[in-house]
Design an enzyme around this catalytic site. Structure first.
Site, PDB file in Angstrom:
ATOM      1  N   PHE A 167      32.898  -8.783 -11.183  1.00 52.00           N
ATOM      2  CA  PHE A 167      33.798  -9.312 -12.217  1.00 52.00           C
ATOM      3  C   PHE A 167      34.680  -8.172 -12.703  1.00 52.00           C
ATOM      4  O   PHE A 167      34.192  -7.195 -13.264  1.00 52.00           O
ATOM      5  CB  PHE A 167      33.055  -9.928 -13.414  1.00 52.00           C
ATOM      6  CG  PHE A 167      34.032 -10.496 -14.407  1.00 52.00           C
ATOM      7  CD1 PHE A 167      34.538 -11.778 -14.255  1.00 52.00           C
ATOM      8  CD2 PHE A 167      34.514  -9.722 -15.459  1.00 52.00           C
ATOM      9  CE1 PHE A 167      35.482 -12.291 -15.141  1.00 52.00           C
ATOM     10  CE2 PHE A 167      35.461 -10.229 -16.345  1.00 52.00           C
ATOM     11  CZ  PHE A 167      35.947 -11.511 -16.188  1.00 52.00           C
TER      12      PHE A 167
ATOM     13  N   ASP B 231      34.485   0.803 -12.645  1.00 52.71           N
ATOM     14  CA  ASP B 231      34.858  -0.101 -13.731  1.00 52.71           C
ATOM     15  C   ASP B 231      33.721  -0.080 -14.755  1.00 52.71           C
ATOM     16  O   ASP B 231      32.697  -0.743 -14.578  1.00 52.71           O
ATOM     17  CB  ASP B 231      35.085  -1.516 -13.185  1.00 52.71           C
ATOM     18  CG  ASP B 231      35.446  -2.513 -14.298  1.00 52.71           C
ATOM     19  OD1 ASP B 231      35.296  -2.168 -15.489  1.00 52.71           O
ATOM     20  OD2 ASP B 231      35.866  -3.640 -13.973  1.00 52.71           O
TER      21      ASP B 231
ATOM     22  N   LYS C 165      37.219  -2.796 -23.656  1.00 53.57           N
ATOM     23  CA  LYS C 165      36.217  -3.339 -24.594  1.00 53.57           C
ATOM     24  C   LYS C 165      35.876  -2.391 -25.752  1.00 53.57           C
ATOM     25  O   LYS C 165      36.672  -2.279 -26.682  1.00 53.57           O
ATOM     26  CB  LYS C 165      34.983  -3.804 -23.824  1.00 53.57           C
ATOM     27  CG  LYS C 165      35.322  -4.996 -22.912  1.00 53.57           C
ATOM     28  CD  LYS C 165      34.130  -5.791 -22.433  1.00 53.57           C
ATOM     29  CE  LYS C 165      34.567  -7.104 -21.813  1.00 53.57           C
ATOM     30  NZ  LYS C 165      34.359  -7.238 -20.383  1.00 53.57           N
TER      31      LYS C 165
HETATM   32  C1  LIG Z   1      35.440  -7.713 -19.431  1.00 55.79           C
HETATM   33  C2  LIG Z   1      35.578  -6.998 -18.159  1.00 55.79           C
HETATM   34  C3  LIG Z   1      36.837  -6.855 -17.528  1.00 55.79           C
HETATM   35  C4  LIG Z   1      38.093  -7.519 -18.042  1.00 55.79           C
HETATM   36  O1  LIG Z   1      38.440  -7.120 -19.324  1.00 55.79           O
HETATM   37  P1  LIG Z   1      39.480  -8.040 -20.155  1.00 55.79           P
HETATM   38  O2  LIG Z   1      39.733  -7.225 -21.403  1.00 55.79           O
HETATM   39  O3  LIG Z   1      38.780  -9.334 -20.433  1.00 55.79           O
HETATM   40  O4  LIG Z   1      40.685  -8.213 -19.321  1.00 55.79           O
HETATM   41  C5  LIG Z   1      36.892  -6.116 -16.359  1.00 55.79           C
HETATM   42  N1  LIG Z   1      35.790  -5.553 -15.826  1.00 55.79           N
HETATM   43  C6  LIG Z   1      34.571  -5.675 -16.402  1.00 55.79           C
HETATM   44  C7  LIG Z   1      33.391  -5.011 -15.768  1.00 55.79           C
HETATM   45  C8  LIG Z   1      34.423  -6.418 -17.570  1.00 55.79           C
HETATM   46  O5  LIG Z   1      33.209  -6.583 -18.098  1.00 55.79           O
END
Ligand SMILES: *Cc1c(COP(=O)(O)O)cnc(C)c1O
Length: 424
Positions: free
Chosen positions: A145, A231, A272
């Site tokens: 994701f 990520d 985040k």
């Molecule tokens: C939440 C998340 C995203 C996307 O972030 P948004 O601010 O919702 O665009 C990308 N990668 C990971 C691992 C995430 O948990």
């Protein structure tokens, strides 16, 4: 002036009537937050065990973060990058030294951060590796994701995320997560430029890979001259009991580069909790030889690097160390898993608990197509704790990292009680 909501149903009806139905929320309408708690419009208090998908690691409405937000908001919020502003430079110096990289490229949302990393990776491949133009390929993992943009969903394998949103962006290849030999095979193929990976797969259900997976994956990437892109939008910033998950099992406050558990990514993506949930702030960090491929006019965002977000992010990162949230996440994560392990052993209803620090999940002994996790989350809500299912049979438990041990035990009592109600 907007109408005033006094009953949950009113807010739910309005969202149903006027909002696109792109989410399926639990039926609770929140109007206030403070630390580990949120309150609904009727005044009922809940423990928040989602933390906005780990964006509010520092707790709801953290007073220092909100002070910074309001002070900066009164001074200057946005100039665009057509001009310099007096907060961005200090922020860039602060965050690069905090995480140990030469440069940052500031953005707003997580998905934009991922897009940014992918673009830099491709450009680096053409200009530094001499991969033929339009031929660069990036390896990703199954069940990843990374967000919701057209390119990012192009390499998702979640049918809901993908179906009828094509045509898809080419140039990605998928390998199973936590499978080093599959990764090595993929790396041997032609024109591979990068490997994008979550050090723990959060949305997939908190899948923690083997201990050596991340460090070995990075080593294999280096061997093949391929960028290792982490990520850490969900796993980073103290959530898993270390500053970043790529720090491994190390909860030090020093520069991680001195620790032998640390795997330095070629690019690090954050979002985040970078703002503590007060404002959308994301970032890509890299050293000069990579970041230098981006020249004026080639990438950007109107809001990226704005003074409001930059000020908020600095304070949000300061709070992590000031309040020892890394150590707290690590310690209380052990307490949580120990108690959940006992619960798992005491009931047929749960099959396992897994996670790192305060990013954990409990797997329910039912099929992913069942509604058991949803039903249990509704029951948890009634008992004063908010969590959200990921898939039909997994519940993620991720409270703000400011939670105390007493509060955590209180929450474990609520979970136990709820599960026992279900077992009857
Ligand atoms: C939440 C998340 C995203 C996307 O972030 P948004 O601010 O919702 O665009 C990308 N990668 C990971 C691992 C995430 O948990």
């Amino acid at each position: 002036m907007a109408e005033i909501i006094t009953r949950s149903e009113e807010a739910i009806d309005l969202e149903n009537m006027y909002g696109a139905h792109n989410y399926h929320p639990l039926p609770v309408v929140l109007s206030k937050g403070d630390g580990v708690f949120v309150w609904d419009v009727e005044g009922k208090k809940y423990y928040d065990f989602l933390s906005a998908y780990s964006a509010v690691n520092q707790g709801h409405c953290h007073p220092k973060i909100i002070d910074t937000l309001t002070e900066q908001a009164r001074k200057l919020t946005l100039t665009s990058r057509a001009f310099y502003n007096d907060v961005l430079g200090p922020y860039e110096k602060f965050i690069t030294s905090y995480f140990g990289f030469d440069k940052i490229l500031p953005m707003n949302t997580g998905a934009e951060g991922v897009e940014t990393a992918l673009k830099i990776c491709r450009k680096w491949a053409y200009e530094r590796r001499n991969i033929p133009e339009n031929e660069a390929r990036i390896i990703v993992c199954e069940n990843n994701f990374h967000g919701r943009t057209t390119t990012v969903i192009s390499f998702s394998n979640d049918p809901d995320a993908r179906k009828n949103f094509g045509p898809y962006t080419p140039g990605f290849m998928k390998v199973p997560y936590n499978d080093l030999s599959a990764l090595e095979e993929a790396l041997k193929q032609e024109n591979v430029a990068g490997f994008l990976v979550e050090p723990i797969q959060g949305e997939a259900g908190v899948f923690v890979p083997d201990d050596e997976y991340i460090s070995e994956a990075a080593r294999l990437c280096r061997k093949h001259d391929v960028l290792f892109i982490a990520d850490e939008i969900q796993t980073g910033i103290a959530r898993t009991g270390s500053l970043l998950r790529v720090c491994g099992d190390c909860s030090c406050e020093n520069k991680c580069e001195q620790q032998d558990t640390y795997t330095k990514p070629d690019m690090l993506i954050l979002g985040k909790a970078l703002s503590g949930g007060a404002y959308p702030v994301s970032a890509v960090l890299a050293d000069d030889e990579i970041m230098d491929v981006i020249k004026p006019g080639q990438h950007g965002s109107t809001f990226g690097g704005n003074p409001l977000g930059s000020a908020v992010a600095m304070t949000a990162l300061e709070v992590i160390y000031d309040e020892k949230l890394i150590q707290n996440a690590r310690q209380l994560g052990n307490v949580f898993r120990e108690r959940m392990q006992k619960l798992v052993e005491s009931t047929e209803l749960l099959s396992l608990v897994r996670g790192k620090g305060l990013l954990n999940a409990v797997v329910i002994n039912d099929s992913p197509e069942s509604t058991t996790a949803w039903d249990m989350c509704v029951a948890l809500k009634d008992n004063g704790l908010l969590a959200k299912p990921t898939h039909g049979n997994i519940i993620r438990f991720a409270p703000p990292l400011v939670i105390t041990e007493d509060q955590l035990h209180d929450c474990c009592d609520i979970i136990e009680k709820t599960v026992k109600e279900f077992s009857r």
